[in-house]
Design a protein around this motif. Structure first.
Motif, PDB file in Angstrom:
ATOM      1  N   ARG A  56      56.491  60.994  77.312  1.00  0.00           N
ATOM      2  CA  ARG A  56      57.661  60.111  77.466  1.00  0.00           C
ATOM      3  C   ARG A  56      58.174  60.124  78.902  1.00  0.00           C
ATOM      4  N   ALA A  57      57.868  61.209  79.632  1.00  0.00           N
ATOM      5  CA  ALA A  57      58.281  61.313  81.035  1.00  0.00           C
ATOM      6  C   ALA A  57      57.163  60.894  81.985  1.00  0.00           C
ATOM      7  N   GLY A  58      56.070  60.322  81.435  1.00  0.00           N
ATOM      8  CA  GLY A  58      54.965  59.887  82.270  1.00  0.00           C
ATOM      9  C   GLY A  58      54.092  61.034  82.766  1.00  0.00           C
ATOM     10  N   ARG A  59      54.152  62.152  82.089  1.00  0.00           N
ATOM     11  CA  ARG A  59      53.362  63.327  82.479  1.00  0.00           C
ATOM     12  C   ARG A  59      52.307  63.612  81.410  1.00  0.00           C
ATOM     13  N   ARG A  60      51.449  64.586  81.651  1.00  0.00           N
ATOM     14  CA  ARG A  60      50.418  64.937  80.681  1.00  0.00           C
ATOM     15  C   ARG A  60      50.157  66.438  80.721  1.00  0.00           C
ATOM     16  N   ILE A  61      49.410  66.911  79.730  1.00  0.00           N
ATOM     17  CA  ILE A  61      48.968  68.298  79.692  1.00  0.00           C
ATOM     18  C   ILE A  61      47.454  68.303  79.852  1.00  0.00           C
ATOM     19  N   VAL A  62      46.977  69.099  80.791  1.00  0.00           N
ATOM     20  CA  VAL A  62      45.543  69.277  81.011  1.00  0.00           C
ATOM     21  C   VAL A  62      45.185  70.660  80.477  1.00  0.00           C
ATOM     22  N   VAL A  63      44.302  70.706  79.501  1.00  0.00           N
ATOM     23  CA  VAL A  63      43.899  71.960  78.853  1.00  0.00           C
ATOM     24  C   VAL A  63      42.481  72.279  79.308  1.00  0.00           C
ATOM     25  N   HIS A  64      42.327  73.421  79.977  1.00  0.00           N
ATOM     26  CA  HIS A  64      41.024  73.813  80.496  1.00  0.00           C
ATOM     27  C   HIS A  64      40.376  74.866  79.605  1.00  0.00           C
ATOM     28  N   GLU A  65      39.162  74.585  79.169  1.00  0.00           N
ATOM     29  CA  GLU A  65      38.322  75.466  78.355  1.00  0.00           C
ATOM     30  C   GLU A  65      39.019  76.021  77.107  1.00  0.00           C
ATOM     31  N   PRO A  66      39.498  75.136  76.236  1.00  0.00           N
ATOM     32  CA  PRO A  66      40.122  75.612  74.992  1.00  0.00           C
ATOM     33  C   PRO A  66      39.064  76.120  74.017  1.00  0.00           C
ATOM     34  N   PRO A  67      39.476  76.944  73.055  1.00  0.00           N
ATOM     35  CA  PRO A  67      38.519  77.391  72.044  1.00  0.00           C
ATOM     36  C   PRO A  67      38.148  76.233  71.116  1.00  0.00           C
ATOM     37  N   PRO A  68      37.010  76.354  70.433  1.00  0.00           N
ATOM     38  CA  PRO A  68      36.573  75.276  69.524  1.00  0.00           C
ATOM     39  C   PRO A  68      37.615  74.913  68.465  1.00  0.00           C
ATOM     40  N   SER A  69      38.385  75.880  67.998  1.00  0.00           N
ATOM     41  CA  SER A  69      39.390  75.588  66.965  1.00  0.00           C
ATOM     42  C   SER A  69      40.434  74.592  67.465  1.00  0.00           C
ATOM     43  N   LEU A  70      40.836  74.705  68.717  1.00  0.00           N
ATOM     44  CA  LEU A  70      41.810  73.762  69.281  1.00  0.00           C
ATOM     45  C   LEU A  70      41.179  72.386  69.455  1.00  0.00           C
ATOM     46  N   ARG A  71      39.970  72.350  69.949  1.00  0.00           N
ATOM     47  CA  ARG A  71      39.281  71.063  70.115  1.00  0.00           C
ATOM     48  C   ARG A  71      39.166  70.330  68.776  1.00  0.00           C
ATOM     49  N   ARG A  72      38.743  71.066  67.736  1.00  0.00           N
ATOM     50  CA  ARG A  72      38.573  70.443  66.411  1.00  0.00           C
ATOM     51  C   ARG A  72      39.894  69.905  65.879  1.00  0.00           C
ATOM     52  N   ALA A  73      40.942  70.703  65.967  1.00  0.00           N
ATOM     53  CA  ALA A  73      42.238  70.261  65.439  1.00  0.00           C
ATOM     54  C   ALA A  73      42.754  69.040  66.195  1.00  0.00           C
ATOM     55  N   LEU A  74      42.603  69.031  67.509  1.00  0.00           N
ATOM     56  CA  LEU A  74      43.029  67.853  68.276  1.00  0.00           C
ATOM     57  C   LEU A  74      42.238  66.619  67.868  1.00  0.00           C
ATOM     58  N   GLU A  75      40.933  66.773  67.692  1.00  0.00           N
ATOM     59  CA  GLU A  75      40.099  65.642  67.287  1.00  0.00           C
ATOM     60  C   GLU A  75      40.446  65.152  65.887  1.00  0.00           C
ATOM     61  N   MET A  76      40.748  66.083  64.976  1.00  0.00           N
ATOM     62  CA  MET A  76      41.034  65.707  63.592  1.00  0.00           C
ATOM     63  C   MET A  76      42.403  65.069  63.417  1.00  0.00           C
ATOM     64  N   PHE A  77      43.419  65.646  64.051  1.00  0.00           N
ATOM     65  CA  PHE A  77      44.790  65.232  63.765  1.00  0.00           C
ATOM     66  C   PHE A  77      45.477  64.458  64.886  1.00  0.00           C
ATOM     67  N   TRP A  78      45.030  64.626  66.114  1.00  0.00           N
ATOM     68  CA  TRP A  78      45.714  63.992  67.251  1.00  0.00           C
ATOM     69  C   TRP A  78      44.721  63.298  68.177  1.00  0.00           C
ATOM     70  N   SER A  79      43.722  62.653  67.633  1.00  0.00           N
ATOM     71  CA  SER A  79      42.685  62.025  68.462  1.00  0.00           C
ATOM     72  C   SER A  79      43.227  60.886  69.326  1.00  0.00           C
ATOM     73  N   ASP A  80      44.341  60.314  68.930  1.00  0.00           N
ATOM     74  CA  ASP A  80      44.916  59.208  69.702  1.00  0.00           C
ATOM     75  C   ASP A  80      45.970  59.672  70.710  1.00  0.00           C
ATOM     76  N   LEU A  81      46.144  60.976  70.853  1.00  0.00           N
ATOM     77  CA  LEU A  81      47.143  61.531  71.770  1.00  0.00           C
ATOM     78  C   LEU A  81      46.534  61.613  73.164  1.00  0.00           C
ATOM     79  N   THR A  82      46.754  60.595  73.961  1.00  0.00           N
ATOM     80  CA  THR A  82      46.100  60.483  75.262  1.00  0.00           C
ATOM     81  C   THR A  82      46.784  61.305  76.348  1.00  0.00           C
ATOM     82  N   VAL A  83      47.919  61.918  76.080  1.00  0.00           N
ATOM     83  CA  VAL A  83      48.600  62.704  77.104  1.00  0.00           C
ATOM     84  C   VAL A  83      48.069  64.135  77.174  1.00  0.00           C
ATOM     85  N   ILE A  84      47.082  64.455  76.329  1.00  0.00           N
ATOM     86  CA  ILE A  84      46.378  65.736  76.439  1.00  0.00           C
ATOM     87  C   ILE A  84      44.979  65.451  76.937  1.00  0.00           C
TER      88      ILE A  84
END
Length: 88
Positions: A56-84
């Protein structure tokens, strides 16, 4: 900011506090998670909510080398969240 170990129910308060501190800084937020072995859905949800606030503030979060569990959850539940952005 970097984290290590597991992000789960027992570490949730610390994780949320760390995300709040990260949001209070200016610019994009950078998370180094190469030493994190697991993130549960609640931890991923906290990250997604923080990212939505930054977006909402025009910023984003860059996540470097997350574990597979985080990648899977983001893909499953927040795949349209472009600010990550996931790298590595």
């Amino acid at each position: 900011m970097s984290a290590s170990g597991e992000i789960s129910l027992t570490t949730q308060p610390e994780w949320e506090g760390a995300l709040e501190r990260l949001l209070s800084r200016g610019g994009d937020a950078y998370l180094e998670l190469s030493a994190v072995t697991f993130v549960d859905v609640a931890g991923t949800s906290a990250l997604a909510l923080a990212a939505q606030r930054l977006g909402r503030a025009g910023r984003r979060i860059v996540v470097h080398e997350p574990p597979p569990s985080l990648r899977r959850a983001l893909e499953m539940f927040w795949s349209d969240l472009t600010v990550i952005e996931v790298t590595g």
